[in-house]
Design a protein around this motif. Structure first.
Motif, PDB file in Angstrom:
ATOM      1  N   LEU A 185      -5.254   1.954  -2.948  1.00 31.92           N
ATOM      2  CA  LEU A 185      -5.419   2.783  -1.752  1.00 31.92           C
ATOM      3  C   LEU A 185      -4.421   3.935  -1.759  1.00 31.92           C
ATOM      4  O   LEU A 185      -3.327   3.830  -2.314  1.00 31.92           O
ATOM      5  CB  LEU A 185      -5.208   1.946  -0.489  1.00 31.92           C
ATOM      6  N   GLY A 186      -4.784   5.044  -1.078  1.00 35.13           N
ATOM      7  CA  GLY A 186      -3.857   6.161  -0.902  1.00 35.13           C
ATOM      8  C   GLY A 186      -4.367   7.407  -1.574  1.00 35.13           C
ATOM      9  O   GLY A 186      -5.298   7.367  -2.366  1.00 35.13           O
TER      10      GLY A 186
ATOM     11  N   GLU B 243     -13.083   4.224   7.006  1.00 33.06           N
ATOM     12  CA  GLU B 243     -13.837   2.985   7.179  1.00 33.06           C
ATOM     13  C   GLU B 243     -12.943   1.749   7.178  1.00 33.06           C
ATOM     14  O   GLU B 243     -13.395   0.657   7.520  1.00 33.06           O
ATOM     15  CB  GLU B 243     -14.908   2.857   6.091  1.00 33.06           C
ATOM     16  N   LEU B 244     -11.657   1.916   6.811  1.00 32.60           N
ATOM     17  CA  LEU B 244     -10.736   0.775   6.804  1.00 32.60           C
ATOM     18  C   LEU B 244      -9.776   0.773   7.985  1.00 32.60           C
ATOM     19  O   LEU B 244      -8.955  -0.140   8.102  1.00 32.60           O
ATOM     20  CB  LEU B 244      -9.926   0.763   5.500  1.00 32.60           C
ATOM     21  N   GLU B 245      -9.842   1.788   8.850  1.00 33.80           N
ATOM     22  CA  GLU B 245      -8.847   1.902   9.919  1.00 33.80           C
ATOM     23  C   GLU B 245      -8.951   0.771  10.935  1.00 33.80           C
ATOM     24  O   GLU B 245      -7.960   0.419  11.576  1.00 33.80           O
ATOM     25  CB  GLU B 245      -8.978   3.261  10.616  1.00 33.80           C
ATOM     26  N   ASP B 246     -10.160   0.208  11.130  1.00 28.29           N
ATOM     27  CA  ASP B 246     -10.293  -0.932  12.033  1.00 28.29           C
ATOM     28  C   ASP B 246      -9.981  -2.247  11.329  1.00 28.29           C
ATOM     29  O   ASP B 246      -9.487  -3.187  11.938  1.00 28.29           O
ATOM     30  CB  ASP B 246     -11.703  -0.985  12.624  1.00 28.29           C
TER      31      ASP B 246
ATOM     32  N   GLY C 126     -14.724  -3.973   8.313  1.00 31.00           N
ATOM     33  CA  GLY C 126     -14.694  -2.925   7.297  1.00 31.00           C
ATOM     34  C   GLY C 126     -14.955  -3.478   5.920  1.00 31.00           C
ATOM     35  O   GLY C 126     -14.979  -4.698   5.716  1.00 31.00           O
ATOM     36  N   PRO C 127     -15.143  -2.586   4.934  1.00 28.78           N
ATOM     37  CA  PRO C 127     -15.462  -3.025   3.574  1.00 28.78           C
ATOM     38  C   PRO C 127     -14.258  -3.647   2.879  1.00 28.78           C
ATOM     39  O   PRO C 127     -13.118  -3.509   3.303  1.00 28.78           O
ATOM     40  CB  PRO C 127     -15.881  -1.722   2.894  1.00 28.78           C
ATOM     41  N   ASP C 128     -14.544  -4.317   1.767  1.00 28.42           N
ATOM     42  CA  ASP C 128     -13.469  -4.864   0.947  1.00 28.42           C
ATOM     43  C   ASP C 128     -12.656  -3.730   0.333  1.00 28.42           C
ATOM     44  O   ASP C 128     -13.129  -2.588   0.210  1.00 28.42           O
ATOM     45  CB  ASP C 128     -14.048  -5.752  -0.157  1.00 28.42           C
ATOM     46  N   PHE C 129     -11.426  -4.022  -0.060  1.00 32.02           N
ATOM     47  CA  PHE C 129     -10.534  -2.981  -0.567  1.00 32.02           C
ATOM     48  C   PHE C 129      -9.590  -3.575  -1.596  1.00 32.02           C
ATOM     49  O   PHE C 129      -9.411  -4.797  -1.677  1.00 32.02           O
ATOM     50  CB  PHE C 129      -9.725  -2.364   0.580  1.00 32.02           C
TER      51      PHE C 129
ATOM     52  N   VAL D  48       0.846  -1.196   0.000  1.00 34.19           N
ATOM     53  CA  VAL D  48       0.000   0.000   0.000  1.00 34.19           C
ATOM     54  C   VAL D  48       0.881   1.246   0.000  1.00 34.19           C
ATOM     55  O   VAL D  48       1.850   1.328   0.748  1.00 34.19           O
ATOM     56  CB  VAL D  48      -0.920   0.013   1.236  1.00 34.19           C
ATOM     57  N   GLN D  49       0.547   2.223  -0.856  1.00 38.74           N
ATOM     58  CA  GLN D  49       1.254   3.509  -0.855  1.00 38.74           C
ATOM     59  C   GLN D  49       0.371   4.573  -0.206  1.00 38.74           C
ATOM     60  O   GLN D  49      -0.751   4.799  -0.643  1.00 38.74           O
ATOM     61  CB  GLN D  49       1.608   3.930  -2.282  1.00 38.74           C
TER      62      GLN D  49
END
Length: 900
Positions: free
Chosen positions: A191-192, A198-201, A183-186, A151-152
């Motif tokens: 990302l970035g 919503e993804l922090e957890d 959290g939702p799919d990613f 992830v960047q």
């Protein structure tokens, strides 16, 4: 895997890789810009800044940390905590990016049988700073992960600095995917630059690797800074959140459920009869989390020597304890809770921190006393809140100012104000309250910035240190040195010279002056140069190793090319040594009289004077104060030897030396000062006498409270102590002469005079009150008629609040029975205006209200007031409008009866 094992494996992994294992430092930061240690690197900061040479090339630690900005978020997320432990590994010019990545990846992925954590590689996502292609390549090389798994993120997430000029560098975070429940799919590749909220957890950060490589000249924000160049050495600073890894390895939903935190929640469930469900949207579950976090955080702070107070560290502790008690109250438990909860947290944490057991009596004393004080505050606050509720009945709104006053003056929490208001069908101006709180925080921040003074920006001092190295400090060896100026400063800027009358700062290559520290003020003295003379006003260490003299040029001038003669005032130094050694003596006497839990929490000493703060929950009796003074004098008479030695911190603790609360110490070498051998052994860097008799005398002049659970003793030493006794003797001589008595009979004679004076004052008060009330019948008889209502509106000059109330009630009682009557008395005394209104039953039946009358008069008198329909009172500051206010009474009565 329990938390203790996670901690053990971390240290073992890095020790096997050649890292020195460094014990956790105190949570109290030795840094003017920090209240607490908030990251694992803080104790190593002098090494990263180049202020000190590290004794090792690589190190590892598990550091106790406190982060206060997260207090309001505790319980609302799965990852915020006030107290936490940061596992870190550090390289000082040794390995860099690849080594840090390799060491971290090995530990978290290798099998449990091999000493690792065995986290699933398929759920691990490294993050790098956008554009750090080197880090991307290294992660792929070390881990075998494909490019799309990395992830960047932007500098807000993945660039580290201290917030001031100095070292900085890009970061790599190790993120763990907790799955779709969090959290939702990613898509990691897209990302970035900022992590979606919503993804922090779901993508939980468990480890941050800082590649410290840049020299920053300015830092305006986390994402806005200037890079001046590269550091001479590239360093590594990492931090792995122990609690976060524990929740993953223990299969818990959040850090409040791990083995060293959840037992407090379990006990809180028993006390409240409610059940914890780990629902971040459920108010009760958030309160359970707050209780668990705050009880542990408060206990660790008290263990490190913090006591509750109204500012700084003490305020943070007070806030934590009160939030915990308040949360238990809102969960339905109104009994004392800390004696039930804190021992549970102690038992969970003491295997790692045994001081929690050995120092438990003091920790419990401080915490439980604060809860008792808060419970009294709640009782007082509830009485005040009832008055606030009463005054809000008309508007049905508790004003922001009233809510703020409840919080700020009476310590009554806003949520309890909301609760009480709701019970009475009222609302609270919450936004106004929030605005007032924000204003207060802004004022506090401005005040804190102003208090940093001339040493707030240390860049200029770091530059001097980097050029010339540390000051040769000779305060223990001599009072005079021949010295060479290294730098002259005026208003923080380098200058070529200082001229007569000018105040500036002077850095010397060597100095005999003691720089203020450890409660001892700086030395006074002079600096002589050919054709000039400087007065030394203050001496400080703005950065470790550098001594800076604040000077005033008394004669001539000084430039940086001329050598000087630095001389400490010998009389000043003698007095300072007496006071500092006297502080140690009083501390030892205090513990001998009160017991080992009476430990110093702060001190200040200057020539001839000392004050010592210590943790204690009640006032000392006169007998205890005399005993402390007696034990101190006996120590002086015994002519105890005073000596000092250097050793490691652990050796000092084994030797029985007391490390004073609120102080931080070098882990490699400390100075231990002893008086009479084991009778008094303390870690101390101050100047001292050679024998206790040289202190001269110790005269205790006062003992008082300086906050909940904290007391202060003040005393004089040496010549100043003798001078105090001489003045006391002179006062006794004058009184005995004046009263024609002997010294032994003086107290009894003064007591007799005081009793006679009190009796005379009571008689005068009775006569004055009788005279005042004697006018009642005349006032009642002279009542004016306003429609059907008898009205008395009277000005009583010289009468204060109590007299005005007594007169109003007495006049009301003398009005004709069966007729509506209103009495308003306005008095003035000592520059204050007091108003009391009283109505009888018949007046109230016609709609007349004493409270409404007082509220109508308040603005005229420059004040306000209120109360019930039968009796109300108020005050003001504008006596010039009393007559106008009395005239308004008739108008208001006429209006009310007409409407009725």
């Amino acid at each position: 895997m329990d938390t203790a094992e996670i901690r053990r494996r971390f240290l073992a992994h890095f020790e096997a890789a050649g890292h020195a294992v460094v014990p956790s430092a105190s949570t109290l930061a030795d840094d003017p810009n920090l209240l607490f240690v908030n990251a694992g690197m803080v104790p190593f900061k002098p090494y990263f800044l180049g202020q000190e040479t590290p004794p090792f090339d690589r190190a590892t630690s598990v550091q106790k940390c406190i982060r206060t900005p997260d207090i309001e978020d505790v319980g609302k997320t799965t990852r915020h905590a006030t107290f936490f432990e940061m596992c870190g590994n550090f390289s000082f010019g040794d390995y860099f990016k690849e080594g840090a990545i390799q060491l971290a990846w090995d530990l978290i992925t290798k099998p449990v049988a091999d000493g690792g954590y065995a986290l699933d590689k398929d759920r691990l996502y490294p993050s790098v700073l956008v554009g750090d292609d080197e880090a991307i390549a290294l992660w792929m090389k070390v881990t075998g992960l494909p490019r799309e798994r990395i992830v960047q993120l932007g500098p807000k997430e993945n660039y580290w600095s201290m917030g001031v000029p100095g070292p900085g560098g890009p970061c790599s975070e190790i993120l763990f995917d907790r799955g779709p429940d969090f959290g939702p799919d990613f898509d990691a590749a897209t990302l970035g630059p900022d992590m979606p909220v919503e993804l922090e957890d779901r993508l939980l950060e468990i480890w941050n690797l800082v590649f410290m490589q840049d020299d920053l000249s300015a830092v305006r924000s986390k994402s806005d800074f200037d890079i001046a160049g590269s550091l001479p050495k590239k360093n590594i600073d990492t931090g792995m959140g122990l609690d976060r890894v524990a929740l993953l390895l223990q299969g818990k939903k959040n850090m409040y459920e791990i083995d060293i935190v959840h037992p407090v929640i379990a006990r809180a469930e028993q006390l409240t009869g409610k059940t914890y469900g780990a629902d971040r949207t459920n108010a009760d579950d958030i309160r359970f989390s707050v209780v668990a976090d705050h009880v542990r955080s408060a206990m660790m702070l008290i263990g490190d020597g913090v006591t509750p107070g109204n500012d700084g560290r003490g305020y943070v502790l007070r806030r934590l304890l009160r939030r915990a008690v308040r949360s238990m109250r809102l969960l339905g438990c109104e009994d004392r809770v800390l004696p039930e909860l804190m021992p549970v947290s102690r038992d969970a944490m003491s295997p790692t921190y045994p001081n929690l057991v050995t120092d438990w009596e003091r920790i419990a004393q401080v915490a439980f006393a604060e809860e008792d004080a808060f419970r009294k505050t709640l009782q007082t606050g509830e009485q005040v809140a009832l008055r606030v509720v009463e005054s809000a009945q008309v508007t049905k709104m508790v004003t922001a100012q009233d809510a703020f006053t409840m919080h700020d003056t009476y310590g009554y929490p806003i949520d309890l104000t909301l609760e009480m208001a709701a019970e009475h069908g009222l609302q609270v101006d919450q936004q106004g309250f929030i605005d007032l709180m924000a204003e207060q925080r802004d004022r506090a921040k401005a005040d804190a910035r102003s208090k940093k003074g001339t040493h707030g920006d240390t860049a200029v001092y770091r530059g001097i240190f980097d050029t010339h190295g540390p000051t040769e400090w000779l305060a223990y060896e001599t009072l005079e040195t021949e010295s060479r100026p290294l730098a002259l400063l005026s208003r923080g800027e380098a200058v070529p010279r200082l001229v007569e009358g000018e105040i500036g700062e002077l850095v010397l290559d060597r100095t005999p002056f003691y720089a203020e520290s450890g409660g001892q003020v700086a030395d006074a003295g002079t600096i002589i140069v050919d054709g000039g003379k400087l007065e030394v006003i203050d001496v400080q260490r703005p950065i470790k190793g550098l001594v800076v003299h604040q000077v005033r040029v008394v004669e001539g001038e000084l430039d940086a090319t001329r050598e000087v003669h630095a001389r400490v005032d010998p009389e000043w130094r003698i007095g300072a040594r007496q006071a500092h050694s006297g502080t140690h003596v009083v501390h030892a006497a205090l513990r001998e009289v009160l017991g080992p839990t009476a430990l110093q929490s702060g001190s200040y000493n200057r020539p001839g004077y000392l004050r010592l703060d210590f943790g204690w929950t009640q006032a000392l009796s006169p007998e205890q104060v005399r005993d402390i003074e007696l034990v101190s004098q006996q120590a002086l008479r015994a002519d105890l030897a005073v000596g000092w030695d250097y050793m490691t911190l652990e050796q000092a603790k084994e030797w029985g030396a007391i490390a004073l609360f609120g102080e931080t110490y070098d882990n490699t070498q400390v100075r231990v000062v002893e008086i009479g051998g084991p009778w008094s052994r303390e870690l101390c860097g101050g100047t001292h006498v050679d024998h206790s008799s040289q202190i001269g005398t110790v005269v205790v002049t006062g003992e008082a409270s300086v906050g909940s659970g904290n007391r202060r003793i003040e005393a004089l030493t040496g010549v100043e102590g003798f001078g105090y006794l001489a003045r006391e003797r002179d006062v006794v001589a004058q009184l005995t002469s004046l009263l024609k008595t002997q010294p032994d009979d003086l107290v009894g004679r003064v007591q007799g005079l005081a009793e006679r004076l009190r009796a005379a004052e009571k008689e005068l008060e009775k006569a004055r009150l009788a005279q005042l009330l004697g006018a009642s019948a005349e006032l009642a008889a002279g009542a004016s008629q306003v429609g059907p209502v008898k009205v008395v509106a009277h000005r009583a000059d010289g009468a204060g609040g109590a007299d005005v109330r007594n007169l109003a009630l007495d006049v009301r009682g003398r009005l004709p029975r069966g007729e509506p009557g209103v009495v308003v008395i306005i008095g003035q005394a000592d520059g204050k205006v007091s108003v009391v209104a009283a109505t009888n039953d018949e007046a109230r039946s016609r709609g007349l209200s004493a409270g409404e009358l007082v509220r109508a008069l308040g603005p005229l008198l420059g004040g306000k007031g209120g109360g019930k329909d039968d009796v109300a009172q108020g005050g003001g500051s504008d006596a010039s409008r009393i007559d106008e206010a009395l005239a308004l009474v008739t108008t208001e009565v006429a209006r009310a009866t007409t409407q009725g």
